[in-house]
Design a protein around this motif. Structure first.
Motif, mmCIF file in Angstrom:
data_model
loop_
_atom_site.group_PDB
_atom_site.id
_atom_site.type_symbol
_atom_site.label_atom_id
_atom_site.label_comp_id
_atom_site.label_asym_id
_atom_site.label_seq_id
_atom_site.Cartn_x
_atom_site.Cartn_y
_atom_site.Cartn_z
ATOM 1 N N UNK A 47 0.802 -1.230 0.000
ATOM 2 C CA UNK A 47 0.000 0.000 0.000
ATOM 3 C C UNK A 47 0.827 1.269 0.000
ATOM 4 N N UNK A 48 1.962 1.258 0.700
ATOM 5 C CA UNK A 48 2.724 2.504 0.862
ATOM 6 C C UNK A 48 3.231 3.041 -0.475
ATOM 7 N N UNK A 49 3.420 2.165 -1.439
ATOM 8 C CA UNK A 49 3.818 2.592 -2.783
ATOM 9 C C UNK A 49 2.837 3.627 -3.323
ATOM 10 N N UNK A 50 1.547 3.373 -3.135
ATOM 11 C CA UNK A 50 0.526 4.243 -3.719
ATOM 12 C C UNK A 50 0.374 5.560 -2.968
ATOM 13 N N UNK A 51 0.794 5.606 -1.699
ATOM 14 C CA UNK A 51 0.793 6.881 -0.975
ATOM 15 C C UNK A 51 1.743 7.853 -1.647
ATOM 16 N N UNK A 52 2.999 7.435 -1.804
ATOM 17 C CA UNK A 52 3.984 8.340 -2.399
ATOM 18 C C UNK A 52 3.704 8.560 -3.883
ATOM 19 N N UNK A 55 0.876 11.165 -3.846
ATOM 20 C CA UNK A 55 1.270 12.458 -3.278
ATOM 21 C C UNK A 55 2.241 13.234 -4.164
ATOM 22 N N UNK A 56 3.162 12.528 -4.798
ATOM 23 C CA UNK A 56 4.222 13.216 -5.532
ATOM 24 C C UNK A 56 3.956 13.311 -7.031
ATOM 25 N N UNK A 98 10.403 1.402 3.525
ATOM 26 C CA UNK A 98 11.050 2.624 3.038
ATOM 27 C C UNK A 98 11.352 2.534 1.541
ATOM 28 N N UNK A 99 11.854 1.387 1.114
ATOM 29 C CA UNK A 99 12.176 1.215 -0.307
ATOM 30 C C UNK A 99 10.925 1.312 -1.166
ATOM 31 N N UNK A 100 9.831 0.697 -0.732
ATOM 32 C CA UNK A 100 8.586 0.764 -1.504
ATOM 33 C C UNK A 100 8.049 2.199 -1.566
ATOM 34 N N UNK A 101 8.202 2.951 -0.474
ATOM 35 C CA UNK A 101 7.775 4.353 -0.468
ATOM 36 C C UNK A 101 8.544 5.131 -1.534
ATOM 37 N N UNK A 102 9.876 4.929 -1.567
ATOM 38 C CA UNK A 102 10.694 5.659 -2.533
ATOM 39 C C UNK A 102 10.499 5.165 -3.960
ATOM 40 N N UNK A 103 10.108 3.906 -4.123
ATOM 41 C CA UNK A 103 9.776 3.418 -5.457
ATOM 42 C C UNK A 103 8.550 4.164 -5.988
ATOM 43 N N UNK A 104 7.547 4.344 -5.132
ATOM 44 C CA UNK A 104 6.359 5.115 -5.523
ATOM 45 C C UNK A 104 6.712 6.554 -5.855
ATOM 46 N N UNK A 106 9.614 7.675 -6.960
ATOM 47 C CA UNK A 106 10.351 7.730 -8.224
ATOM 48 C C UNK A 106 9.435 7.503 -9.421
ATOM 49 N N UNK A 107 8.496 6.570 -9.287
ATOM 50 C CA UNK A 107 7.613 6.258 -10.416
ATOM 51 C C UNK A 107 6.478 7.257 -10.587
ATOM 52 N N UNK A 108 6.287 8.137 -9.617
ATOM 53 C CA UNK A 108 5.160 9.079 -9.657
ATOM 54 C C UNK A 108 5.169 9.953 -10.904
ATOM 55 N N UNK A 109 6.339 10.255 -11.406
ATOM 56 C CA UNK A 109 6.421 11.147 -12.557
ATOM 57 C C UNK A 109 6.343 10.464 -13.905
ATOM 58 N N UNK A 110 6.388 9.130 -13.924
ATOM 59 C CA UNK A 110 6.463 8.455 -15.223
ATOM 60 C C UNK A 110 5.203 8.642 -16.057
ATOM 61 N N UNK A 111 4.061 8.275 -15.504
ATOM 62 C CA UNK A 111 2.816 8.339 -16.278
ATOM 63 C C UNK A 111 2.560 9.753 -16.789
ATOM 64 N N UNK A 112 2.662 10.703 -15.895
ATOM 65 C CA UNK A 112 2.399 12.098 -16.277
ATOM 66 C C UNK A 112 3.461 12.599 -17.247
ATOM 67 N N UNK A 113 4.715 12.210 -17.013
ATOM 68 C CA UNK A 113 5.795 12.637 -17.883
ATOM 69 C C UNK A 113 5.655 12.087 -19.289
ATOM 70 N N UNK A 114 5.292 10.824 -19.378
ATOM 71 C CA UNK A 114 5.108 10.204 -20.692
ATOM 72 C C UNK A 114 3.922 10.831 -21.414
#
Length: 201
Positions: A47-52, A55-56, A98-104, A106-114
Motif C-alpha cells: 500500500x505505501x507505494x501508492x501513498x507516495x 502524493x508526488x 522505506x524502499x517501496x515508499x521511494x519506489x512510488x 520515483x515512479x510518480x512522474x512516469x505516467x504524467x511525464x510520458x
C-alpha cells in the motif's frame, strides 16, 4: 520518430509495472518468511507505494517543465532503478517499507511525464488533415490501441492447450502446473475445476 519514441516509452511502462508488481513474485519466493513479515506488514508494503505515488504525482509534473522532459524522465528512471536494486538488499520490514515508499516517489512522474512527452510530439501535427492538435491526440492514441488489439488477436491464448508456440510436452506441463502448483493436501484449487461454482466467487 513514432517508432523510436513509442517503443522506448512502451518499454519504460513495462519496466515500471514489472517493478511495482514484482513484490508479489518475491512473496511467492519467500519474502514474507525471509523478513518475518506478518500479513498486515506485507499489506502495508504493498500500500505505501501508492501513498507516495499519489502524493508526488503533481509535484513531479511541475518539475517536469524545469529540466527538459527527456532529462526528467531519465532522472526518475535511474532513481527507480536504483531503488529497485537496493530493495534486493533489504534485511527487515522497515527498510522494505522505506524502499517501496521511494519506489512510488520515483515512479510518480512516469505516467504524467510520458503523457506530456507524447502530447508534445503530437502537437507538431497541428493542421495536418485539417485537424487541430487535440484531434490528433485522440486519433493517434486510438489507432495505436486498435493496432495493438489486432496484434493481441494473434498472440493471446485462452488456455495453454491452445498455445501453438508451446510444444505438446510444454503444454502438458503448464496444464499440470496450473492444476497442482501450491495445492495443499486435501484442498481444491479453483484452476483445478473446469465448471463454474458460486463458491469460487
Amino acid at each position: 520518430m513514432d517508432l523510436r519514441l513509442l517503443s522506448m516509452l512502451a518499454l519504460l511502462y513495462l519496466l515500471a509495472f514489472l517493478d511495482r508488481g514484482n513484490i508479489g513474485n518475491a512473496k511467492i519466493e519467500g519474502l514474507r518468511g525471509g523478513l518475518h513479515l506478518t500479513g498486515p506488514q506485507y499489506n502495508w508494503t504493498l500500500t505505501i507505494f501508492f501513498f507516495s505515488y499519489s502524493l508526488f504525482g503533481v509535484p513531479s509534473n511541475l518539475l517536469l517543465k524545469k529540466p527538459r522532459p527527456s532529462i526528467w524522465l531519465r532522472m526518475i528512471m535511474v532513481a527507480w532503478g536504483v531503488v529497485m536494486t537496493l530493495m534486493g538488499t533489504v534485511k527487515n520490514y522497515s527498510s522494505l517499507l522505506t524502499a517501496r515508499f521511494f519506489l512510488g516517489l520515483a515512479e510518480a512522474g512516469l505516467y504524467r511525464g510520458v503523457a506530456y512527452y507524447t502530447t508534445m510530439c503530437i502537437s507538431f501535427r497541428d493542421g495536418v488533415g485539417n485537424y487541430a492538435r487535440w484531434h490528433w491526440i485522440f486519433v493517434l492514441e486510438g489507432i495505436a490501441t486498435v493496432l495493438v488489439t489486432i496484434a493481441a488477436f494473434f498472440t493471446l491464448y485462452d488456455f495453454p492447450e491452445a498455445a501453438d508456440f508451446l510444444t505438446a510436452e510444454e503444454r502438458a506441463f503448464v496444464v499440470w502446473r496450473l492444476k497442482y502448483q501450491g495445492q495443499k493436501e486435501g484442498e481444491m484449487m479453483v484452476a483445478q475445476e473446469k465448471e463454474f461454482q458460486l463458491k469460487y466467487v
